[in-house]
Design a protein around this motif. Structure first.
Motif: not given
Length: 261
Positions: A12-16, A29-33, A120-124
């Motif tokens: 996730i950090k690499s994606l951000i 955004l994060g969903a599921g588990s 919310i995991l990251w937002t502009s």
């Protein structure tokens, strides 16, 4: 993300890091588990990539390229089989295998059809996603009692016909399908939970657990017939929680007579 396993949090950090340099993306955004709990080393990562409206068509047309821009992509395919073409289902090796679902959503449509409240995991900086989520209606797609009744006996008759014909693999598959589409959701309903198929059933405490176990058949006609009867028994029991308005009368006896003839 500190509470997630290292493999997942690193991904996730690499994606951000990638999103920080992509002006087409509004939020992650994060969903599921991550929402429902029970996230562990075996969990998939369910992610929603929120796209600025003016770039949505471009990102959607290149979503496989987007997924491939993250190191370790082995394979991916789109989610039409679950009615969600915006979904890209991916398998990464980073270096361990990791299942990642990437759902690409136009920010203008984010509040449509939300079935869970993502985090919310990251937002502009100029994102309005937090406000949109707060004002959105969350509605898990639970089925009605009548929905189950209208389908249950057709599916059970199908399994009955196949085992009597000798198509044992097909009958076993149908019983598994019936657990996923009918019995599992109704067990969740009995426990006042969202209807999520057979997910997490192993960890729930309910009084029909032994009966559910007996719906699992081995490769023999006798075993499948026994499991089929248990499916009928358990469905009738679970149906009593919220009886449908219109019962398909006589079906239990008709199927049992077919099986025993």
């Amino acid at each position: 993300m500190e509470s997630l396993p290292k493999l997942h949090s690193t991904f996730i950090k690499s994606l951000i890091d990638l999103l920080n340099h992509d002006n087409r993306i509004d939020s992650l955004l994060g969903a599921g588990s991550m929402i429902h709990g029970g996230f562990d080393e075996y969990s998939d990562i369910d992610l929603i990539i929120v796209i600025k409206s003016e770039f949505y068509s471009d990102v959607m047309s290149k979503r496989k390229e987007f997924a491939n821009s993250l190191n370790g992509l082995l394979s991916s395919f789109t989610g039409e089989h679950v009615g969600e073409p915006r979904l890209l289902i991916c398998l990464y090796s980073v270096p361990e295998l990791l299942h990642v679902d990437l759902k690409f959503v136009n920010i203008d449509h984010l509040n449509q059809g939300l079935i869970e409240n993502p985090i919310i995991l990251w937002t502009s900086q100029k994102s309005t996603v937090e406000t949109i989520l707060k004002e959105s209606k969350i509605d898990w797609p639970n089925q009605s009692s009548q929905w189950f009744e209208d389908r249950a006996w057709i599916w059970l008759h199908y399994a009955t016909a196949k085992v009597l014909r000798g198509e044992l693999y097909e009958a076993i598959g149908m019983l598994a399908f019936f657990r996923e589409k009918v019995l599992g959701p109704l067990i969740h309903r009995r426990l006042s939970r969202s209807q999520r198929g057979m997910r997490k059933i192993d960890f729930l405490d309910f009084n029909s657990k032994d009966t559910l176990l007996q719906t699992i058949a081995t490769y023999s006609k006798q075993s499948i017939i026994s499991s089929l009867k248990k499916c009928i028994e358990l469905y009738i029991d679970l149906r009593q929680d919220q009886p449908p308005l219109s019962l398909i009368k006589g079906m239990p006896n008709i199927l049992i007579d077919m099986i025993d003839s």
